[in-house]
Enzyme design. Sequence first.
Site, mmCIF file in Angstrom:
data_model
loop_
_atom_site.group_PDB
_atom_site.id
_atom_site.type_symbol
_atom_site.label_atom_id
_atom_site.label_comp_id
_atom_site.label_asym_id
_atom_site.label_seq_id
_atom_site.Cartn_x
_atom_site.Cartn_y
_atom_site.Cartn_z
ATOM 1 C CG HIS A 57 25.450 -11.240 31.548
ATOM 2 N ND1 HIS A 57 25.536 -12.171 32.564
ATOM 3 C CD2 HIS A 57 26.724 -11.088 31.095
ATOM 4 C CE1 HIS A 57 26.796 -12.563 32.698
ATOM 5 N NE2 HIS A 57 27.530 -11.925 31.818
ATOM 6 C CG HIS B 10 25.850 -9.368 36.990
ATOM 7 N ND1 HIS B 10 26.401 -9.019 35.798
ATOM 8 C CD2 HIS B 10 24.985 -10.383 36.731
ATOM 9 C CE1 HIS B 10 25.898 -9.784 34.842
ATOM 10 N NE2 HIS B 10 25.028 -10.611 35.390
ATOM 11 C CE LYS C 77 20.531 -11.067 32.535
ATOM 12 N NZ LYS C 77 20.983 -11.385 33.848
ATOM 13 C CG HIS D 190 20.421 -16.922 39.038
ATOM 14 N ND1 HIS D 190 20.166 -16.980 37.690
ATOM 15 C CD2 HIS D 190 21.307 -15.907 39.205
ATOM 16 C CE1 HIS D 190 20.873 -16.049 37.065
ATOM 17 N NE2 HIS D 190 21.571 -15.381 37.964
ATOM 18 C CG ASP E 255 24.543 -13.021 39.335
ATOM 19 O OD1 ASP E 255 23.558 -13.713 39.022
ATOM 20 O OD2 ASP E 255 25.566 -12.973 38.641
ATOM 21 C CG HIS F 13 20.753 -10.353 39.067
ATOM 22 N ND1 HIS F 13 21.265 -9.894 37.886
ATOM 23 C CD2 HIS F 13 20.956 -11.696 39.031
ATOM 24 C CE1 HIS F 13 21.739 -10.900 37.179
ATOM 25 N NE2 HIS F 13 21.569 -12.028 37.871
HETATM 26 O O1 DOR Z 1 27.985 -16.253 37.713
HETATM 27 C C1 DOR Z 1 26.901 -16.290 37.160
HETATM 28 N N1 DOR Z 1 26.001 -17.231 37.439
HETATM 29 N N2 DOR Z 1 26.638 -15.362 36.228
HETATM 30 C C2 DOR Z 1 25.547 -15.444 35.455
HETATM 31 O O2 DOR Z 1 25.382 -14.614 34.606
HETATM 32 C C3 DOR Z 1 24.599 -16.563 35.607
HETATM 33 C C4 DOR Z 1 24.676 -17.175 36.939
HETATM 34 C C5 DOR Z 1 23.988 -18.524 37.011
HETATM 35 O O3 DOR Z 1 22.867 -18.634 36.552
HETATM 36 O O4 DOR Z 1 24.587 -19.461 37.545
HETATM 37 ZN ZN ZN Z 2 22.565 -13.710 37.296
#
Ligand code: DOR
Ligand code: ZN
Length: 366
Positions: A146, A189, A108, A16, A262, A14
Amino acid sequence: MPTTLTLPKWVDLHTHFRQGENVRHYIADHLAMGCSGALAMPNTKPPVSRVKGPKTETAWSIEAYRDDLLSAGADAFEQLITPLYLTRETTPTMIVEGATSGLLQAAKYYPPHGTTNSEHGVPMEEWIGSDVLRAMEDNNVTLCIHGEQHALTGPDYFDLSQTAESYFYFNRMPKVLAAHPNLRIVCEHITTEAAARFVSESPPHVGATITPQHLLYTVGHLVQGLRYHLYCLPLVKFQRDRAALRAAVTEPGQEKFFAGTDSAPHTDKMTECGCAAGCYTGGCAPQLYAMAFEEAGANLESDGGSAAFTRFLSTNGPTFYGFDPSEETFTLVKEPSQTEIRETAEGPVTPLPSGLGIDLTWSLQS
Ligand code: DOR
Ligand code: ZN
């Protein structure tokens, strides 16, 4: 000689990677911390809400987003999973065709307006019993969730007796499981005792990712001095929650809980009237996970402790998603190290330890 821990390279299930110029930095940081793969979340701008076709102003396809990630360095990974963002555009046909083509392995769920770029999400209430989830169930597509109830406010959102997450695991998830008994699910998470218990008591095809920050910290760390680099969603919780997460990951032989950082880079962490949610742990997640295991009482120098750590970091996740763990290795060294703020053309990205002003007690062997 300092203690060393040599482990199979791991897959961050997980993370980004975002979009644009900075993607290559984030992928490079993942490669540098021993990742052999990643699951790259679809809450990009625009969202990854189609399976095939060129990128448009309103949507990316899995096909086009993957191409961009691969050309930004992800071709060095052994595994790259790019889930579909479930939106009002998602159809059962898309799911069937995506799964048949091999492009679609996961999708997702985002609670609408519940976190960063989640405004395209559709409430879970509307997915339960839907043909889209049925198609996922029938085609072995994993649902990444989520797990927070959207639209709660004040004490309903966060209090000692209830949080948006505990509400979701008590009130929504049993219905998801009842309506879709064969759906593969990753509870993403997780942060609460309620979620950890739900996952433990569910069938083997329900697993969970846990971040380093939720294993290390509680809400006290966040609010004392408003340390906003620790602000992520779901929020860090209470001691009993952290204890439940620590117990879940260190339990000998456990197969359900695995690493998913995350890691969420933000170049504008402070906003005009608040704070962007997300902790950046690219480059330092295995060190943080090792620290968390030690704080949970695991002795990483013992066979039992290192076996539990290896399961959580390197083997459970691939096994859950149906591929072999990496045959390559990377090495952690029990020696202090530091993280650095990364300056980018879009602004600085502050890794969690730098944001908290802490040093790591482990380092990566170069
Ligand atoms: O803290 C987070 N940041 N939780 C999320 O669900 C998304 C993520 C983000 O994309 O910045
Ligand atoms: Zn995330």
